[in-house]
Design a protein around this motif. Structure first.
Motif, PDB file in Angstrom:
ATOM      1  N   THR A   1       0.818  -1.219   0.000  1.00 37.82           N
ATOM      2  CA  THR A   1       0.000   0.000   0.000  1.00 37.82           C
ATOM      3  C   THR A   1       0.849   1.267   0.000  1.00 37.82           C
ATOM      4  O   THR A   1       2.006   1.239   0.409  1.00 37.82           O
TER       5      THR A   1
ATOM      6  N   TRP B   1       1.694   5.642   0.600  1.00 38.06           N
ATOM      7  CA  TRP B   1       1.774   6.536   1.758  1.00 38.06           C
ATOM      8  C   TRP B   1       0.631   7.560   1.774  1.00 38.06           C
ATOM      9  O   TRP B   1       0.364   8.158   2.796  1.00 38.06           O
TER      10      TRP B   1
ATOM     11  N   ARG C   1      -9.092  -1.022   2.603  1.00 42.89           N
ATOM     12  CA  ARG C   1      -9.776  -1.290   1.334  1.00 42.89           C
ATOM     13  C   ARG C   1      -9.314  -2.604   0.729  1.00 42.89           C
ATOM     14  O   ARG C   1     -10.005  -3.175  -0.118  1.00 42.89           O
TER      15      ARG C   1
ATOM     16  N   LYS D   1       2.539  -5.114   3.408  1.00 40.66           N
ATOM     17  CA  LYS D   1       3.716  -4.247   3.437  1.00 40.66           C
ATOM     18  C   LYS D   1       3.257  -2.806   3.243  1.00 40.66           C
ATOM     19  O   LYS D   1       2.930  -2.389   2.133  1.00 40.66           O
TER      20      LYS D   1
ATOM     21  N   GLU E   1       6.973   2.749   3.443  1.00 38.98           N
ATOM     22  CA  GLU E   1       8.004   3.009   4.456  1.00 38.98           C
ATOM     23  C   GLU E   1       7.827   4.386   5.100  1.00 38.98           C
ATOM     24  O   GLU E   1       8.250   4.591   6.234  1.00 38.98           O
TER      25      GLU E   1
ATOM     26  N   PHE F   1      -2.024  -4.585  -5.010  1.00 36.49           N
ATOM     27  CA  PHE F   1      -1.067  -3.476  -4.934  1.00 36.49           C
ATOM     28  C   PHE F   1      -1.757  -2.156  -5.211  1.00 36.49           C
ATOM     29  O   PHE F   1      -2.562  -2.035  -6.157  1.00 36.49           O
ATOM     30  N   THR F   2      -1.440  -1.172  -4.416  1.00 37.96           N
ATOM     31  CA  THR F   2      -1.851   0.206  -4.699  1.00 37.96           C
ATOM     32  C   THR F   2      -0.608   1.084  -4.662  1.00 37.96           C
ATOM     33  O   THR F   2       0.113   1.097  -3.660  1.00 37.96           O
ATOM     34  N   GLY F   3      -0.389   1.774  -5.781  1.00 37.47           N
ATOM     35  CA  GLY F   3       0.790   2.625  -5.858  1.00 37.47           C
ATOM     36  C   GLY F   3       0.975   3.143  -7.264  1.00 37.47           C
ATOM     37  O   GLY F   3       0.021   3.177  -8.064  1.00 37.47           O
ATOM     38  N   SER F   4       2.183   3.503  -7.592  1.00 38.17           N
ATOM     39  CA  SER F   4       2.429   4.090  -8.913  1.00 38.17           C
ATOM     40  C   SER F   4       2.343   3.044 -10.014  1.00 38.17           C
ATOM     41  O   SER F   4       2.549   1.842  -9.772  1.00 38.17           O
TER      42      SER F   4
ATOM     43  N   THR G   1       5.688   1.075 -10.430  1.00 47.51           N
ATOM     44  CA  THR G   1       5.864  -0.045  -9.497  1.00 47.51           C
ATOM     45  C   THR G   1       4.886  -1.168  -9.817  1.00 47.51           C
ATOM     46  O   THR G   1       5.216  -2.350  -9.736  1.00 47.51           O
TER      47      THR G   1
ATOM     48  N   GLU H   1      -4.104  -1.061  -8.312  1.00 49.12           N
ATOM     49  CA  GLU H   1      -4.701   0.275  -8.231  1.00 49.12           C
ATOM     50  C   GLU H   1      -3.565   1.262  -8.423  1.00 49.12           C
ATOM     51  O   GLU H   1      -2.767   1.484  -7.520  1.00 49.12           O
ATOM     52  N   LEU H   2      -3.469   1.841  -9.618  1.00 43.62           N
ATOM     53  CA  LEU H   2      -2.252   2.544 -10.002  1.00 43.62           C
ATOM     54  C   LEU H   2      -2.496   4.050 -10.162  1.00 43.62           C
ATOM     55  O   LEU H   2      -3.438   4.602  -9.626  1.00 43.62           O
TER      56      LEU H   2
ATOM     57  N   CYS I   1      -4.695   9.859  -6.070  1.00 47.98           N
ATOM     58  CA  CYS I   1      -4.675   9.272  -7.416  1.00 47.98           C
ATOM     59  C   CYS I   1      -5.828   9.790  -8.265  1.00 47.98           C
ATOM     60  O   CYS I   1      -5.813   9.618  -9.480  1.00 47.98           O
TER      61      CYS I   1
ATOM     62  N   GLU J   1       1.657  12.587 -13.558  1.00 43.87           N
ATOM     63  CA  GLU J   1       0.854  12.752 -12.347  1.00 43.87           C
ATOM     64  C   GLU J   1       1.568  13.771 -11.459  1.00 43.87           C
ATOM     65  O   GLU J   1       2.666  13.524 -10.977  1.00 43.87           O
TER      66      GLU J   1
END
Ligand SMILES: NC(=O)c1ccc[n+]([C@@H]2O[C@H](COP(=O)([O-])OP(=O)(O)OC[C@H]3O[C@@H](n4cnc5c(N)ncnc54)[C@H](O)[C@@H]3O)[C@@H](O)[C@H]2O)c1
Ligand SMILES: O=C[C@H](O)CS(=O)(=O)O
Length: 485
Positions: free
Chosen positions: A155, A157, A166, A181, A184, A233-236, A239, A257-258, A291, A388
């Motif tokens: 997930t 930040w 979610r 995870k 960080e 996964f949620t992030g860029s 990644t 979820e990008l 996002c 973005e």
């Protein structure tokens, strides 16, 4: 250090197999308040050996958790939601301390996050199967659904609590176990959720938290393990692509979820007040670090000047400050790197002819605070319309006709959220069909809710979170053919 009514919610250890502890190496990771750069706490910086321990714990816990009835799992999830709301203020303070979100938004995120547990506690009880009319005598054909197994969840930040719930809510409701995870930069929210999960009765090993300073190493373990059957996964997008490739060898189920590049279109026939208010909320939520923030604001010629003047004035009036000031409406950006990216995109736009209507520089508060900024005379040739932004900068682009607006809006590899303001019902029907996005706000930008499917098309991801669709991501369909009857 945030002042908490329940200090036990601030944990400096992580939870694996029902045990709170540190990394095998003893390594730790500092958590920094982006508002002032001060260290809030340290958490364990786990490595591959610890990740393998977490995967093994989730594997051991899976049979018993999956064997519970959906109602039993639902009761624990609902209790977890109750505890989250009972501790909403503390969880919001922790969240604001590590991510910088203004207090009101942080409280809102906590409530939004809790809503997923309430929702999927019920959805878990409606995982129905099918009986199929037999194609031949003496047979019975059944379809059942079962939990996919051990889930790895990674997930971001920017919503350090709600992006976890979610994912965990549908996964746990379905009967899966989870290795999480968190980002960080924002591990404290994850650890506080784990404290409340234990209090809610979640059994050991069902949820395991891998805090780390080395996401790549942990990611490699999670994607390589055949025990992990699902990666959420949620992030860029960058990644997401990497994790998708890494998951291929074990053919994992994927939910991605990008990133986004949301257009917000204001047509001449829009309600001006509604469009200004909607665009302001959509652009500057979490200081532009979501996002689904408007990344490009397309304004039709006839309404452009009136909209630009009103919108710039409203942006300039936003109060910039730390979450410790309850009146703050715009917090700091997450890092110096985030500020550098905003400045790079801004200088490219201005060099190519954009004009700053308000803002355009770091805020006098210093650190990573940035002035709410509105640019006009922006064109599609500028990098700010292709990347973005993830910061408080609103690029305004002019357009003439409807077809041009749709072409400009769709001219991106992203397809997460789009918005438009129009009171013409024919235009609403045409444009909502033509826009290539998973989420479309029409005269509305408050689109995030647990009851609706959240997710994107194109390179904004795979799958949906929330709604009745979200639990399907964590289920396997099994077809039973009963013969010899
Ligand atoms: N579509 C959505 O629902 C949604 C929601 C929130 C954020 N986002 C997107 O997330 C991005 C911002 O979040 P971010 O900066 O944390 O994104 P990021 O991709 O840098 O990091 C996301 C998570 O992936 C981890 N990670 C990074 N590299 C990894 C690797 N090699 N292996 C395993 N894990 C790795 C990070 O530690 C973090 O936990 C934006 O692009 C935003 O649009 C999307
Ligand atoms: O960053 C985007 C997240 O999905 C947050 S929200 O769902 O829009 O609240």
């Amino acid at each position: 250090m945030p002042d908490l009514a329940d200090p036990s919610l601030l944990r400096r250890e992580t939870l694996i197999d029902g045990q709170w502890g540190g990394a095998a190496s003893g390594a730790t990771l500092a958590v920094i308040d982006p508002a002032d750069g001060r260290e809030i706490a340290t958490v364990p910086a786990l490595g591959p050996e610890d990740a393998r321990r977490a995967i093994a714990a989730a594997e051991r816990a899976f049979p018993a958790w999956a064997a519970r009835t959906a109602a039993e799992r639902g009761r624990i999830l609902r209790r977890w939601a109750e505890l989250i709301l009972e501790h909403q203020d503390d969880l919001a303070r922790l969240l604001s301390a590590e991510q910088g979100k203004p207090q009101a938004e942080a409280r809102g995120e906590i409530a939004y996050g809790a809503s997923f547990f309430d929702w999927f506690a019920e959805e878990g009880r409606r995982v129905y199967g099918e009986v199929i009319p037999e194609p031949a005598a003496g047979k019975r054909l059944l379809v059942t659904k079962q939990p996919v197994g051990v889930v790895a969840a990674i997930t971001p930040w920017n919503f350090p609590s709600a992006m976890i719930t979610r994912k965990c809510a549908p996964a746990l409701a379905a009967g899966c176990t989870v290795v999480l995870k968190p980002a960080e930069a924002t591990p404290l929210s994850a650890l506080a959720l784990a404290v409340l999960a234990e209090r809610a009765g979640l059994p050991p090993g069902v949820l395991n938290i891998v805090t780390t300073a080395d996401p790549a190493a942990i990611g490699a373990e999670l994607t390589a393990s055949p025990v992990v059957r699902k990666l959420s996964f949620t992030g860029s997008t960058a990644t997401g692509r990497l994790l998708m490739r890494a998951s291929a060898d074990t053919v994992k189920r994927l939910s991605l979820e990008l990133g986004g590049n949301a257009p917000l279109i204001v047509f001449d026939d829009a309600d001006l007040d509604q469009a200004v208010a909607g665009a302001l909320a959509c652009k500057f939520r979490n200081s532009g670090q979501t996002c689904v923030c408007a990344n490009r604001i397309l304004v039709q010629d006839g309404i452009h000047d009136a909209f630009a003047a009103r919108f710039a004035a409203a942006a300039a009036a936003l109060r910039v400050g730390p979450a410790s000031d309850p009146a703050s409406q715009q917090g700091p950006l997450i890092s110096a790197a985030a500020v550098a990216k905003v400045e790079r995109l801004l200088s490219d736009a201005v060099e190519r002819g954009a004009r700053v209507l308000t803002g355009g520089r770091r805020h006098p508060r210093g650190g990573t605070f940035f002035e709410p900024t509105v640019l006009d005379r922006v064109t599609a040739a500028m990098a700010i319309t292709r990347e973005e932004i993830f910061g408080p900068v609103a690029p305004l682009l002019r357009f003439g006709g409807e077809a041009e607006a749709v072409r400009l809006a769709n001219d991106t590899e992203y397809g997460l959220a789009a918005y438009f303001f129009s009171r013409d019902v024919g235009r609403v029907a045409r444009v909502s069909r033509a826009l290539e996005y998973g989420i479309i706000g029409i005269n509305d930008t408050a689109i995030s809710t647990e009851v609706a499917p959240f997710g994107g098309m194109k390179q904004s991801g795979l799958g949906r979170e929330g709604s009745r669709h979200g639990i399907e991501e964590f289920l396997e369909i099994k077809y039973l053919s009963l013969g010899g009857l």
